[in-house]
Design a protein around this motif. Structure first.
Motif, PDB file in Angstrom:
ATOM      1  N   LEU A  34       7.918 -27.471  23.749  1.00 35.25           N
ATOM      2  CA  LEU A  34       8.092 -26.512  24.482  1.00 35.25           C
ATOM      3  C   LEU A  34       9.395 -25.747  24.104  1.00 35.25           C
ATOM      4  N   PHE A  35      10.375 -26.458  23.754  1.00 36.74           N
ATOM      5  CA  PHE A  35      11.658 -26.107  22.951  1.00 36.74           C
ATOM      6  C   PHE A  35      11.205 -25.316  21.614  1.00 36.74           C
ATOM      7  N   GLY A  36      10.426 -25.814  20.961  1.00 33.68           N
ATOM      8  CA  GLY A  36       9.831 -25.455  19.644  1.00 33.68           C
ATOM      9  C   GLY A  36       9.162 -24.099  20.007  1.00 33.68           C
ATOM     10  N   VAL A  37       8.196 -24.161  21.078  1.00 33.37           N
ATOM     11  CA  VAL A  37       7.525 -23.058  21.442  1.00 33.37           C
ATOM     12  C   VAL A  37       8.366 -21.749  21.567  1.00 33.37           C
ATOM     13  N   PHE A  38       9.265 -21.862  22.547  1.00 34.38           N
ATOM     14  CA  PHE A  38      10.283 -20.797  22.788  1.00 34.38           C
ATOM     15  C   PHE A  38      11.217 -20.385  21.819  1.00 34.38           C
ATOM     16  N   PHE A  39      11.517 -21.509  20.890  1.00 36.44           N
ATOM     17  CA  PHE A  39      12.715 -21.195  19.760  1.00 36.44           C
ATOM     18  C   PHE A  39      12.024 -20.222  18.896  1.00 36.44           C
ATOM     19  N   THR A  40      10.759 -20.321  18.545  1.00 39.10           N
ATOM     20  CA  THR A  40       9.925 -19.393  17.548  1.00 39.10           C
ATOM     21  C   THR A  40      10.069 -18.023  18.288  1.00 39.10           C
ATOM     22  N   ALA A  42      12.201 -16.671  20.252  1.00 41.12           N
ATOM     23  CA  ALA A  42      13.640 -16.195  20.186  1.00 41.12           C
ATOM     24  C   ALA A  42      14.100 -15.623  18.833  1.00 41.12           C
ATOM     25  N   VAL A  43      13.673 -16.611  17.785  1.00 38.14           N
ATOM     26  CA  VAL A  43      14.064 -16.185  16.481  1.00 38.14           C
ATOM     27  C   VAL A  43      13.414 -14.959  15.971  1.00 38.14           C
ATOM     28  N   ALA A  44      11.970 -14.981  16.295  1.00 35.19           N
ATOM     29  CA  ALA A  44      11.050 -13.758  16.147  1.00 35.19           C
ATOM     30  C   ALA A  44      11.639 -12.475  16.681  1.00 35.19           C
ATOM     31  N   SER A  45      11.754 -12.607  17.997  1.00 34.58           N
ATOM     32  CA  SER A  45      12.086 -11.407  18.806  1.00 34.58           C
ATOM     33  C   SER A  45      13.458 -10.826  18.471  1.00 34.58           C
ATOM     34  N   VAL A  46      14.494 -11.584  17.954  1.00 37.55           N
ATOM     35  CA  VAL A  46      15.697 -11.190  17.969  1.00 37.55           C
ATOM     36  C   VAL A  46      15.691 -10.513  16.447  1.00 37.55           C
ATOM     37  N   PHE A  47      15.100 -11.163  15.252  1.00 34.47           N
ATOM     38  CA  PHE A  47      14.862 -10.548  14.231  1.00 34.47           C
ATOM     39  C   PHE A  47      14.080  -9.132  14.357  1.00 34.47           C
ATOM     40  N   ALA A  48      12.906  -8.919  15.057  1.00 32.20           N
ATOM     41  CA  ALA A  48      12.192  -7.801  15.114  1.00 32.20           C
ATOM     42  C   ALA A  48      13.055  -6.707  15.939  1.00 32.20           C
ATOM     43  N   PHE A 179      12.870 -15.542  25.521  1.00 38.99           N
ATOM     44  CA  PHE A 179      12.492 -16.672  24.851  1.00 38.99           C
ATOM     45  C   PHE A 179      13.875 -17.436  24.718  1.00 38.99           C
ATOM     46  N   ILE A 180      15.135 -16.809  24.699  1.00 37.89           N
ATOM     47  CA  ILE A 180      16.366 -17.592  24.664  1.00 37.89           C
ATOM     48  C   ILE A 180      16.813 -18.543  25.691  1.00 37.89           C
ATOM     49  N   ILE A 181      16.571 -17.838  26.981  1.00 39.37           N
ATOM     50  CA  ILE A 181      16.606 -18.732  28.020  1.00 39.37           C
ATOM     51  C   ILE A 181      15.459 -19.714  28.177  1.00 39.37           C
ATOM     52  N   GLY A 182      14.376 -19.394  27.835  1.00 35.43           N
ATOM     53  CA  GLY A 182      13.340 -20.642  27.903  1.00 35.43           C
ATOM     54  C   GLY A 182      13.834 -21.494  26.871  1.00 35.43           C
ATOM     55  N   SER A 183      14.424 -21.435  25.683  1.00 34.01           N
ATOM     56  CA  SER A 183      14.718 -22.349  24.765  1.00 34.01           C
ATOM     57  C   SER A 183      15.739 -23.173  25.561  1.00 34.01           C
ATOM     58  N   PHE A 184      16.601 -22.539  26.162  1.00 34.13           N
ATOM     59  CA  PHE A 184      17.999 -23.287  26.663  1.00 34.13           C
ATOM     60  C   PHE A 184      17.381 -24.084  27.787  1.00 34.13           C
ATOM     61  N   PHE A 185      16.537 -23.884  28.386  1.00 37.64           N
ATOM     62  CA  PHE A 185      16.040 -24.615  29.429  1.00 37.64           C
ATOM     63  C   PHE A 185      15.390 -25.831  28.694  1.00 37.64           C
ATOM     64  N   GLY A 227       4.326 -21.529  19.043  1.00 30.41           N
ATOM     65  CA  GLY A 227       5.078 -20.522  19.597  1.00 30.41           C
ATOM     66  C   GLY A 227       4.657 -19.021  18.997  1.00 30.41           C
ATOM     67  N   LEU A 228       3.920 -19.107  18.106  1.00 28.84           N
ATOM     68  CA  LEU A 228       3.398 -17.903  17.301  1.00 28.84           C
ATOM     69  C   LEU A 228       2.593 -17.203  18.342  1.00 28.84           C
ATOM     70  N   THR A 229       1.455 -18.155  18.942  1.00 24.11           N
ATOM     71  CA  THR A 229       0.535 -17.662  19.730  1.00 24.11           C
ATOM     72  C   THR A 229       1.082 -16.889  20.976  1.00 24.11           C
ATOM     73  N   ASN A 230       2.133 -17.701  21.566  1.00 18.81           N
ATOM     74  CA  ASN A 230       2.949 -17.088  22.777  1.00 18.81           C
ATOM     75  C   ASN A 230       3.587 -16.078  22.705  1.00 18.81           C
ATOM     76  N   PHE A 231       4.249 -15.765  21.262  1.00 23.37           N
ATOM     77  CA  PHE A 231       5.120 -14.609  20.873  1.00 23.37           C
ATOM     78  C   PHE A 231       4.042 -13.331  20.827  1.00 23.37           C
ATOM     79  N   PHE A 232       3.019 -13.452  19.969  1.00 22.68           N
ATOM     80  CA  PHE A 232       2.052 -12.342  19.928  1.00 22.68           C
ATOM     81  C   PHE A 232       1.470 -12.095  21.294  1.00 22.68           C
ATOM     82  N   GLY A 233       1.140 -13.167  21.685  1.00 18.56           N
ATOM     83  CA  GLY A 233       0.712 -12.746  23.248  1.00 18.56           C
ATOM     84  C   GLY A 233       1.297 -11.910  24.147  1.00 18.56           C
ATOM     85  N   MET A 234       2.900 -12.331  24.397  1.00 20.39           N
ATOM     86  CA  MET A 234       3.574 -11.701  25.117  1.00 20.39           C
ATOM     87  C   MET A 234       3.853 -10.096  24.719  1.00 20.39           C
TER      88      MET A 234
END
Length: 293
Positions: A34-40, A42-48, A179-185, A227-234
């Motif tokens: 789940l860290f990997g899910v949220f890390f994806t 976080a990286v994608a959102s910051v970049f976008a 996603f950053i706070i989720g990655s941290f948790f 994490g890609l499915t979670n990112f686009f879903g959000m």
């Protein structure tokens, strides 16, 4: 427009649920995955956010609420699939709209027209019917507590997402905070669990079991893929919230449960019962009613 966005979001979250269900049966570390899910995300959102030049305003901090609620909901959903009945968990994780319609009314006074209420009820009844069977009875509700918690926090996550649109927060900065706070948790929970396990005496049985577990690298990379499915879903659900009624968007997205159940049926080669087919049909009629009414 909102209906299409919500339907596409349901597909993304349905795929996420399928991956979670499959992963829960494998020898991998839940928190690391789940860290990997949220890390994806976080990286994608910051970049976008920088790619599209979006502003990081204080209203984007609603993403912290979204991240906290989503983090807890994802953990409960995964744990539920690991220890409970997949059918029961699928039902409960499909019912956040019930939480949302109540909270949206209490907090913002959102109401539905007669037609919208009829469609909403059809969707929820369909979701309930599709998995209502004799095996779901008192005394046979393994993992119910995890499913209920997932339902509550997914509903609160939807509310926080709608709130971000009311504050006109930029999409990607908001998701970045989420996603950053989720990655941290999840990174923290993984680190703490690893530290505690390292203090235990390693027996031959533990060594044998761990030999069948996924490596940390493989687990993290698999989580990043999910994490890609979670990112686009959000992205899709927040966009749908911007244009649609909170409870209706949440109800449409909740049909992702049908994808999860279809996956469990196809891969275990068990035919659908008449009741399940009826439930699916009712949910689809509810979606059509939303479009027509």
């Amino acid at each position: 427009m909102w209906l299409l966005l919500a339907a596409l979001s349901a597909i993304c979250f349905g795929l996420r649920g399928i991956f979670y269900h499959w992963s829960s049966q494998q020898g991998l570390d839940r928190n690391l995955m789940l860290f990997g899910v949220f890390f994806t995300g976080a990286v994608a959102s910051v970049f976008a956010s920088f790619l599209f030049g979006q502003e990081w305003t204080t209203s984007a901090l609603t993403g912290l609420l979204m991240g906290t609620f989503s983090c807890v909901a994802n953990a409960c959903m995964f744990q539920g699939f690991a220890v409970g009945k997949s059918s029961l968990i699928a039902i409960l994780t499909g019912l956040p709209p019930v939480v949302v319609v109540v909270l949206a009314y209490l907090l913002w006074g959102e109401t539905l027209t007669i037609g919208q209420l009829f469609a909403f009820v059809l969707i929820v009844v369909g979701i309930l019917t599709v998995r209502y069977s004799n095996d779901l009875r008192i005394g046979n509700l393994q993992g119910a507590q995890w499913g209920l918690l997932a339902m509550l926090f997914f509903g609160m996550n939807d509310m926080a997402g709608k709130y971000s649109t009311k504050l006109e927060a930029e999409l990607f900065p908001t998701l970045s905070f989420m996603f950053i706070i989720g990655s941290f948790f999840f990174a923290s929970w993984w680190f703490i669990a690893n530290k505690q396990s390292s203090k235990k005496v390693v027996s031959s049985e533990v060594v044998r079991v761990k030999g069948n577990r996924w490596s940390e690298k493989r687990t993290f990379l698999w989580g990043m893929l999910i994490g890609l499915t979670n990112f686009f879903g959000m992205i899709l659900i927040i966009s749908a919230f911007k244009y649609g009624v909170t409870s209706l968007v949440s109800a449409v997205v909740a049909i992702n449960v049908l994808m999860i159940l279809l996956y469990t049926r196809v891969f275990v080669k068990v035919k659908f019962s008449r009741l399940e087919v009826t439930g699916m049909a009712i949910s689809l009629v509810g979606i059509l009613a939303l479009r027509l009414l």
